[in-house]
Scaffold this motif. Structure first.
Motif, PDB file in Angstrom:
ATOM      1  N   PHE A   1     -19.024 -59.656 -42.600  1.00  0.00           N
ATOM      2  CA  PHE A   1     -18.313 -58.771 -43.514  1.00  0.00           C
ATOM      3  C   PHE A   1     -17.336 -59.622 -44.309  1.00  0.00           C
ATOM      4  O   PHE A   1     -16.465 -60.287 -43.737  1.00  0.00           O
ATOM      5  CB  PHE A   1     -17.577 -57.679 -42.738  1.00  0.00           C
ATOM      6  CG  PHE A   1     -16.956 -56.619 -43.602  1.00  0.00           C
ATOM      7  CD1 PHE A   1     -17.713 -55.572 -44.082  1.00  0.00           C
ATOM      8  CD2 PHE A   1     -15.604 -56.672 -43.922  1.00  0.00           C
ATOM      9  CE1 PHE A   1     -17.140 -54.580 -44.879  1.00  0.00           C
ATOM     10  CE2 PHE A   1     -15.027 -55.687 -44.715  1.00  0.00           C
ATOM     11  CZ  PHE A   1     -15.802 -54.639 -45.185  1.00  0.00           C
ATOM     12  N   VAL A   2     -17.474 -59.605 -45.652  1.00  0.00           N
ATOM     13  CA  VAL A   2     -16.699 -60.487 -46.521  1.00  0.00           C
ATOM     14  C   VAL A   2     -15.982 -59.638 -47.568  1.00  0.00           C
ATOM     15  O   VAL A   2     -16.585 -58.758 -48.194  1.00  0.00           O
ATOM     16  CB  VAL A   2     -17.605 -61.510 -47.232  1.00  0.00           C
ATOM     17  CG1 VAL A   2     -16.779 -62.448 -48.105  1.00  0.00           C
ATOM     18  CG2 VAL A   2     -18.431 -62.296 -46.221  1.00  0.00           C
ATOM     19  N   THR A   3     -14.704 -59.884 -47.746  1.00  0.00           N
ATOM     20  CA  THR A   3     -13.965 -59.208 -48.810  1.00  0.00           C
ATOM     21  C   THR A   3     -13.702 -60.185 -49.948  1.00  0.00           C
ATOM     22  O   THR A   3     -13.625 -61.398 -49.744  1.00  0.00           O
ATOM     23  CB  THR A   3     -12.631 -58.642 -48.303  1.00  0.00           C
ATOM     24  OG1 THR A   3     -11.805 -59.716 -47.836  1.00  0.00           O
ATOM     25  CG2 THR A   3     -12.868 -57.649 -47.177  1.00  0.00           C
ATOM     26  N   PHE A   4     -13.569 -59.628 -51.144  1.00  0.00           N
ATOM     27  CA  PHE A   4     -13.252 -60.462 -52.304  1.00  0.00           C
ATOM     28  C   PHE A   4     -12.120 -59.800 -53.082  1.00  0.00           C
ATOM     29  O   PHE A   4     -11.874 -58.597 -52.967  1.00  0.00           O
ATOM     30  CB  PHE A   4     -14.478 -60.688 -53.192  1.00  0.00           C
ATOM     31  CG  PHE A   4     -15.154 -59.427 -53.667  1.00  0.00           C
ATOM     32  CD1 PHE A   4     -14.693 -58.740 -54.779  1.00  0.00           C
ATOM     33  CD2 PHE A   4     -16.271 -58.940 -53.001  1.00  0.00           C
ATOM     34  CE1 PHE A   4     -15.313 -57.588 -55.213  1.00  0.00           C
ATOM     35  CE2 PHE A   4     -16.908 -57.787 -53.426  1.00  0.00           C
ATOM     36  CZ  PHE A   4     -16.424 -57.096 -54.541  1.00  0.00           C
ATOM     37  N   ALA A   5     -11.437 -60.605 -53.866  1.00  0.00           N
ATOM     38  CA  ALA A   5     -10.303 -60.130 -54.649  1.00  0.00           C
ATOM     39  C   ALA A   5     -10.648 -60.158 -56.129  1.00  0.00           C
ATOM     40  O   ALA A   5     -11.702 -60.667 -56.540  1.00  0.00           O
ATOM     41  CB  ALA A   5      -9.081 -61.006 -54.371  1.00  0.00           C
TER      42      ALA A   5
ATOM     43  N   ALA B   1     -27.722 -60.464 -48.755  1.00  0.00           N
ATOM     44  CA  ALA B   1     -26.370 -59.976 -49.045  1.00  0.00           C
ATOM     45  C   ALA B   1     -26.449 -58.540 -49.526  1.00  0.00           C
ATOM     46  O   ALA B   1     -27.426 -58.145 -50.174  1.00  0.00           O
ATOM     47  CB  ALA B   1     -25.701 -60.846 -50.105  1.00  0.00           C
ATOM     48  N   VAL B   2     -25.425 -57.775 -49.181  1.00  0.00           N
ATOM     49  CA  VAL B   2     -25.287 -56.410 -49.686  1.00  0.00           C
ATOM     50  C   VAL B   2     -23.935 -56.310 -50.378  1.00  0.00           C
ATOM     51  O   VAL B   2     -22.895 -56.521 -49.745  1.00  0.00           O
ATOM     52  CB  VAL B   2     -25.374 -55.358 -48.563  1.00  0.00           C
ATOM     53  CG1 VAL B   2     -25.194 -53.957 -49.142  1.00  0.00           C
ATOM     54  CG2 VAL B   2     -26.707 -55.451 -47.830  1.00  0.00           C
ATOM     55  N   TYR B   3     -23.962 -56.002 -51.658  1.00  0.00           N
ATOM     56  CA  TYR B   3     -22.732 -55.758 -52.409  1.00  0.00           C
ATOM     57  C   TYR B   3     -22.497 -54.252 -52.458  1.00  0.00           C
ATOM     58  O   TYR B   3     -23.405 -53.486 -52.772  1.00  0.00           O
ATOM     59  CB  TYR B   3     -22.871 -56.277 -53.841  1.00  0.00           C
ATOM     60  CG  TYR B   3     -22.599 -57.743 -54.031  1.00  0.00           C
ATOM     61  CD1 TYR B   3     -23.096 -58.690 -53.149  1.00  0.00           C
ATOM     62  CD2 TYR B   3     -21.857 -58.203 -55.119  1.00  0.00           C
ATOM     63  CE1 TYR B   3     -22.855 -60.031 -53.341  1.00  0.00           C
ATOM     64  CE2 TYR B   3     -21.614 -59.543 -55.322  1.00  0.00           C
ATOM     65  CZ  TYR B   3     -22.115 -60.463 -54.424  1.00  0.00           C
ATOM     66  OH  TYR B   3     -21.876 -61.793 -54.619  1.00  0.00           O
TER      67      TYR B   3
ATOM     68  N   VAL C   1     -22.152 -58.409 -45.850  1.00  0.00           N
ATOM     69  CA  VAL C   1     -21.719 -57.311 -46.699  1.00  0.00           C
ATOM     70  C   VAL C   1     -20.467 -57.734 -47.463  1.00  0.00           C
ATOM     71  O   VAL C   1     -19.518 -58.257 -46.869  1.00  0.00           O
ATOM     72  CB  VAL C   1     -21.438 -56.041 -45.861  1.00  0.00           C
ATOM     73  CG1 VAL C   1     -20.822 -54.945 -46.719  1.00  0.00           C
ATOM     74  CG2 VAL C   1     -22.725 -55.559 -45.215  1.00  0.00           C
ATOM     75  N   TYR C   2     -20.483 -57.496 -48.781  1.00  0.00           N
ATOM     76  CA  TYR C   2     -19.377 -57.899 -49.653  1.00  0.00           C
ATOM     77  C   TYR C   2     -18.718 -56.660 -50.250  1.00  0.00           C
ATOM     78  O   TYR C   2     -19.383 -55.825 -50.874  1.00  0.00           O
ATOM     79  CB  TYR C   2     -19.892 -58.814 -50.777  1.00  0.00           C
ATOM     80  CG  TYR C   2     -20.405 -60.132 -50.266  1.00  0.00           C
ATOM     81  CD1 TYR C   2     -19.602 -61.284 -50.300  1.00  0.00           C
ATOM     82  CD2 TYR C   2     -21.683 -60.250 -49.739  1.00  0.00           C
ATOM     83  CE1 TYR C   2     -20.068 -62.503 -49.824  1.00  0.00           C
ATOM     84  CE2 TYR C   2     -22.160 -61.466 -49.249  1.00  0.00           C
ATOM     85  CZ  TYR C   2     -21.343 -62.580 -49.295  1.00  0.00           C
ATOM     86  OH  TYR C   2     -21.813 -63.783 -48.818  1.00  0.00           O
TER      87      TYR C   2
END
Length: 303
Positions: free
Chosen positions: A183-187, A131-133, A158-159
């Motif tokens: 590719f993952v987005t977070f809130a 994972a890459v933050y 990727v976050y």
């Protein structure tokens, strides 16, 4: 006769040394030792990875009086432009390898783009990264995601905070991961991996995020661009920089974060603090003092 022979040998040796030294200089291969440094945070191993250094015109970029900027830097035997580090940080939990930020990437400058070389020197492959933050979308944090339009980390997701996911300047870096459904987005309020708590800190960018690495009762705060010029902003955390999208919010976030870190004696990992960029904060007068981590060779395997 012996004295003459010794003198001749000394001259020949000196000449040989001079030739060898000139050959090294002509080859332009002088460099530092590989830029990685590791330490334990609880049961995890955190490895600082230097991408290189770059000059920053602090006297033009910081929102403060130029004479005060130069005076503050002089306290640290520095002047502007300041040679600053660009650092990323690898969190090895034992089960996963999580990289926080990727540096500027290859091809921008001979003094940059070294993060993946230093990752290999630390014993990890590009394929090892799970994972890459990303702390935020600026080029010195996301550009190392790709090389010639291809994913640098082929097995990684990727976050990115959702407020920074659509930044136009970063789309070419994100595109190969989007295409690979990686590719993952977070809130706000979400933390995709156990052991890494997301702390949204909007101000530098709308989605700028600080990551709290937590294990075994210890915490390291990987703070992205909370600070740019250590020689000024530790003692004067009220000073903002031209790169901030909202300087007032960036200032407020920095003041709040500094206070929390100092009170709790958390570790800090800073992208733009002299490599390895790891230390702690102490309250001092109206600002803070940076206390670098004591060098250690006592590293335990992640559990």
């Amino acid at each position: 006769m012996k004295l003459i022979q010794n003198s001749l040998l000394a001259v020949m040796a000196a000449s040989g040394l001079a030739v060898a030294t000139q050959a090294i200089a002509d080859d332009h291969q002088l460099s530092q030792a590989p830029g990685f440094y590791r330490m334990n945070v609880g049961d995890f191993v955190v490895t600082a990875l230097n991408d290189g250094t770059s000059d920053m015109a602090a006297h033009k970029l910081l929102h403060w009086n130029e004479d005060k900027i130069r005076a503050a830097l002089a306290e640290h035997f520095m002047d502007s432009p300041v040679e600053g580090s660009i650092n990323g940080f690898l969190v090895d939990t034992g089960a996963q390898q999580i990289l926080i930020d990727t540096g500027m990437g290859k091809g921008v400058s001979p003094s940059l783009g070294k993060l993946t070389t230093h990752l290999a020197a630390a014993g990890y492959t590009l394929e090892d990264i799970d994972a890459v933050y990303i702390t935020h979308f600026h080029g010195d944090h996301v550009s190392g995601l790709v090389n010639n339009g291809e994913r640098v980390f082929p097995n990684a997701k990727v976050y990115v905070h959702e407020r920074d996911a659509d930044a136009e300047s970063a789309q070419a870096k994100y595109a190969p991961y989007r295409a690979a459904d990686a590719f993952v987005t977070f809130a706000d309020g979400e933390s995709p991996h156990a052991g890494i708590k997301v702390n949204p800190t909007p101000g530098h960018t709308p989605g700028h995020s600080v990551y709290h690495v937590e294990s075994g009762g210890q915490t390291m705060v990987v703070w992205g661009d909370t600070l740019h010029v250590a020689g000024v902003q530790f003692a004067h955390p009220e000073v903002t920089i031209q790169y901030d999208s909202d300087p007032d919010k960036a200032r407020a976030q920095r003041l709040q974060l500094f206070e929390m870190i100092a009170e709790n004696e958390y570790w800090v990992a800073g992208a733009h603090i002299a490599f390895p960029g790891i230390g702690r904060l102490k309250k001092e007068n109206d600002g803070y003092r940076w206390v670098p981590a004591n060098y250690t060779t006592r590293i335990e395997q992640p559990k």
